[in-house]
Write an enzyme that holds these catalytic residues in place. Structure first.
Site, PDB file in Angstrom:
ATOM      1  N   TYR A 155      -1.429   1.131   9.721  1.00 49.05           N
ATOM      2  CA  TYR A 155      -1.780   1.400   8.310  1.00 49.05           C
ATOM      3  C   TYR A 155      -2.561   2.702   8.203  1.00 49.05           C
ATOM      4  O   TYR A 155      -2.240   3.574   7.383  1.00 49.05           O
ATOM      5  CB  TYR A 155      -2.599   0.232   7.749  1.00 49.05           C
TER       6      TYR A 155
HETATM    7  P1  NAD Z   1      -3.120  -3.241  -4.425  1.00 45.87           P
HETATM    8  O1  NAD Z   1      -2.125  -3.831  -3.491  1.00 45.87           O
HETATM    9  O2  NAD Z   1      -3.916  -4.158  -5.293  1.00 45.87           O
HETATM   10  O3  NAD Z   1      -2.419  -2.154  -5.347  1.00 45.87           O
HETATM   11  C1  NAD Z   1      -1.324  -1.363  -4.898  1.00 45.87           C
HETATM   12  C2  NAD Z   1      -0.221  -1.470  -5.931  1.00 45.87           C
HETATM   13  O4  NAD Z   1       0.852  -0.602  -5.544  1.00 45.87           O
HETATM   14  C3  NAD Z   1       0.380  -2.895  -6.033  1.00 45.87           C
HETATM   15  O5  NAD Z   1       0.236  -3.403  -7.355  1.00 45.87           O
HETATM   16  C4  NAD Z   1       1.832  -2.702  -5.644  1.00 45.87           C
HETATM   17  O6  NAD Z   1       2.730  -3.516  -6.384  1.00 45.87           O
HETATM   18  C5  NAD Z   1       2.050  -1.212  -5.938  1.00 45.87           C
HETATM   19  N1  NAD Z   1       3.161  -0.654  -5.161  1.00 45.87           N
HETATM   20  C6  NAD Z   1       3.362  -0.751  -3.814  1.00 45.87           C
HETATM   21  N2  NAD Z   1       4.502  -0.150  -3.476  1.00 45.87           N
HETATM   22  C7  NAD Z   1       5.035   0.374  -4.605  1.00 45.87           C
HETATM   23  C8  NAD Z   1       6.213   1.105  -4.903  1.00 45.87           C
HETATM   24  N3  NAD Z   1       7.099   1.443  -3.931  1.00 45.87           N
HETATM   25  N4  NAD Z   1       6.458   1.470  -6.172  1.00 45.87           N
HETATM   26  C9  NAD Z   1       5.594   1.124  -7.164  1.00 45.87           C
HETATM   27  N5  NAD Z   1       4.465   0.424  -6.954  1.00 45.87           N
HETATM   28  C10 NAD Z   1       4.179   0.049  -5.683  1.00 45.87           C
HETATM   29  O7  NAD Z   1      -4.106  -2.343  -3.512  1.00 45.87           O
HETATM   30  P2  NAD Z   1      -5.555  -1.750  -3.805  1.00 45.87           P
HETATM   31  O8  NAD Z   1      -6.513  -2.498  -2.962  1.00 45.87           O
HETATM   32  O9  NAD Z   1      -5.773  -1.617  -5.260  1.00 45.87           O
HETATM   33  O10 NAD Z   1      -5.403  -0.287  -3.160  1.00 45.87           O
HETATM   34  C11 NAD Z   1      -5.017   0.824  -3.954  1.00 45.87           C
HETATM   35  C12 NAD Z   1      -4.955   2.070  -3.073  1.00 45.87           C
HETATM   36  O11 NAD Z   1      -6.229   2.321  -2.490  1.00 45.87           O
HETATM   37  C13 NAD Z   1      -3.967   1.974  -1.907  1.00 45.87           C
HETATM   38  O12 NAD Z   1      -3.365   3.245  -1.756  1.00 45.87           O
HETATM   39  C14 NAD Z   1      -4.840   1.661  -0.709  1.00 45.87           C
HETATM   40  O13 NAD Z   1      -4.266   2.139   0.493  1.00 45.87           O
HETATM   41  C15 NAD Z   1      -6.089   2.444  -1.078  1.00 45.87           C
HETATM   42  N6  NAD Z   1      -7.294   1.902  -0.461  1.00 45.87           N
HETATM   43  C16 NAD Z   1      -7.767   0.688  -0.844  1.00 45.87           C
HETATM   44  C17 NAD Z   1      -8.932   0.197  -0.269  1.00 45.87           C
HETATM   45  C18 NAD Z   1      -9.513  -1.142  -0.678  1.00 45.87           C
HETATM   46  O14 NAD Z   1     -10.578  -1.499  -0.142  1.00 45.87           O
HETATM   47  N7  NAD Z   1      -8.886  -1.887  -1.581  1.00 45.87           N
HETATM   48  C19 NAD Z   1      -9.621   0.936   0.711  1.00 45.87           C
HETATM   49  C20 NAD Z   1      -9.089   2.171   1.091  1.00 45.87           C
HETATM   50  C21 NAD Z   1      -7.948   2.649   0.480  1.00 45.87           C
END
Ligand code: NAD
Length: 333
Positions: free
Chosen positions: A149
Site C-alpha cells: 500500500y
Molecule cells: P475511503 O475508503 O473511506 O475513501 C476512498 C473512496 O474512494 C471510497 O469511497 C471508494 O469508493 C473510492 N474509490 C476507490 N476507488 C475508486 C475508483 N476507481 N473510482 C472512484 N472512486 C473510487 O478512504 P479514506 O480513509 O477516506 O482515505 C481517503 C484517502 O486518504 C485515500 O487516498 C487514502 O489512501 C488516504 N489516506 C487516508 C488515511 C486515513 O487514516 N484514513 C491516512 C493516510 C492517507
C-alpha cells in the site's frame, strides 16, 4: 461564480468531510466515487448533507472508466482522495487493485488535469511512505514504505511531482502525507473506530503485536483544514505532512477510549502485522509554513466526538461499523 472543484473518493471517510467543507465555503463541487449514494449505506450517511445541495453534483463511476476530459472541463482544482486504502489487504492477491487505482488512475487523472488546464491537484498521500521513521518524520527524510500500500501511495506522489515538473505543464501538485485520520465516518476497519465499537458492543478489539506501536492520530476536521489550504498554497510540487500534533501508543489510545466511553474495551491479541510501522510521528514545520496549519483537536476531544457520532447512528448504519469478529486463532487477552 463559485469556482468548480472535483473531489475523488467523495463518498469516503475523508472525502465526504471535505465535500461538506467546500460546499460551506461556496465552491461548486463535483464528487466522484464508485459507491452510490442510493444503495450504499455508508455513502448515503457520509453524503447526507451534500446530496441535495444545489452546488453538489454526484458522479457515481470508476475513475478508470470515465471520460476524464469531460469531467475536468472548467475545473479549477482537483482533490484526489480516491484510493484503495489499508495496509493489510495490500499484501498478496489484492495488490493489482491497489496498483490499478492508486497508481494507474492517479497517472491518468494527472495527465487529464494537465490537458484540461486544471491549476492544482491536491493528492491524499500517507505517512506510510516513510516506513521505519526517524522520529519525527520530516518531508526531506528518506522514504522506505513497509507495505505494498505504502509503495503505491509513494508512486502516486512521485507521479504528481513528475507531471507538475514537466516543462510544458501548468499543473501544480501538493501531496499531503496524512497521519492516521480518525473521527466521525472513519472506515470501520480502522483502529479508533474498532476500539470505540468494541467498547459499545463488547465485540473484542484485536491488538496486533504488543500494543506499543505509536501513532500520530489526526482528527478529520484538521485534515480537512490542511486539504483546503493546500488548494491555494504557494507551491509547484511539494509533499507536506499533516498530523495531529502528538503521537500515542495503541495502548494509550485504548485507555482514552475506555475513559471517554466509560466502558472497558475487551481485547483479543494477535501477532504483529506485516507492514505496520512501529512508530509514526510528524514534523509539522512545512505544514505550518505553507498551509498555516495548526491541529485544533486533541485526541480525547476527537475520540469523544467520534464516539458520540457512532452512538447516534440508526441501527442499519451502526451495523455497517461493527468490527470484524476476531479469528479463532487469536488469543483472548
Ligand atoms: P475511503 O475508503 O473511506 O475513501 C476512498 C473512496 O474512494 C471510497 O469511497 C471508494 O469508493 C473510492 N474509490 C476507490 N476507488 C475508486 C475508483 N476507481 N473510482 C472512484 N472512486 C473510487 O478512504 P479514506 O480513509 O477516506 O482515505 C481517503 C484517502 O486518504 C485515500 O487516498 C487514502 O489512501 C488516504 N489516506 C487516508 C488515511 C486515513 O487514516 N484514513 C491516512 C493516510 C492517507
Amino acid at each position: 461564480m463559485s469556482p468548480t472543484v472535483v473531489v475523488t473518493g467523495a463518498a469516503g471517510f475523508i472525502g465526504s468531510h471535505l465535500v461538506d467543507r467546500l460546499l460551506a465555503a461556496d465552491f461548486a463541487v463535483i464528487g466522484v466515487d464508485l459507491r452510490a449514494v442510493h444503495g450504499d449505506i455508508r455513502a448515503q450517511f457520509n453524503l447526507t448533507a451534500a446530496v441535495n445541495h444545489h452546488r453538489y453534483r454526484a458522479v457515481q463511476a470508476d475513475l478508470a472508466m470515465i471520460d476524464l476530459d469531460a469531467l475536468l472541463d472548467g475545473v479549477d482544482c482537483v482533490f484526489h482522495l480516491a484510493a484503495v486504502p489499508g495496509v493489510r489487504r495490500s499484501w498478496g492477491t489484492g495488490f493489482p487493485d491497489y496498483v490499478r487505482v492508486n497508481v494507474l488512475v492517479t497517472d491518468a487523472l494527472l495527465a487529464a488535469c494537465a490537458r484540461a488546464g486544471v491549476r492544482r491537484l491536491v493528492y491524499a498521500s500517507s505517512s506510510s511512505v516513510y516506513g521505519h521513521a526517524v522520529s519525527p518524520s520530516r518531508e526531506a527524510h528518506a522514504t522506505l514504505p513497509l507495505s505494498p500500500y505504502g509503495v503505491t501511495k509513494l508512486a502516486g506522489e512521485q507521479l504528481c511531482f513528475a507531471h507538475a515538473l514537466r516543462g510544458d505543464s501548468r499543473l501544480s501538485t501538493v501531496a499531503l502525507r496524512y497521519f492516521t485520520v480518525y473521527g466521525p465516518r472513519q472506515r470501520p476497519d480502522m483502529a479508533i473506530s474498532r476500539m470505540i465499537m468494541a467498547a459499545l458492543t463488547g465485540i473484542p478489539y484485536t491488538v496486533f503485536g504488543d500494543g506499543q506501536q505509536r501513532r500520530e492520530f489526526t482528527y478529520v476536521d484538521d485534515v480537512v483544514d490542511a486539504t483546503v489550504a493546500a488548494a491555494t498554497a504557494d507551491a509547484t510540487a511539494v509533499a507536506i505532512n499533516v498530523g495531529g500534533g502528538t503521537s500515542v501508543s495503541v495502548s494509550q489510545a485504548l485507555h482514552l477510549v475506555e475513559e471517554v466511553t466509560g466502558r472497558d474495551v475487551p481485547l483479543h491479541r494477535s501477532g504483529e502485522q506485516a507492514g505496520d510501522a512501529p512508530i509514526t510521528v510528524a514534523d509539522l514545520d512545512t505544514a505550518r509554513r505553507l498551509l498555516g496549519y495548526q491541529p485544533r483537536t486533541d485526541l480525547r476531544a476527537g475520540i469523544a466526538q467520534h464516539a458520540d457520532w457512532l452512538r447516534s447512528l440508526p441501527a442499519p448504519a451502526f451495523q455497517e461499523f461493527l468490527p470484524p469478529v476476531p479469528a479463532a486463532s487469536e488469543v483472548p487477552a
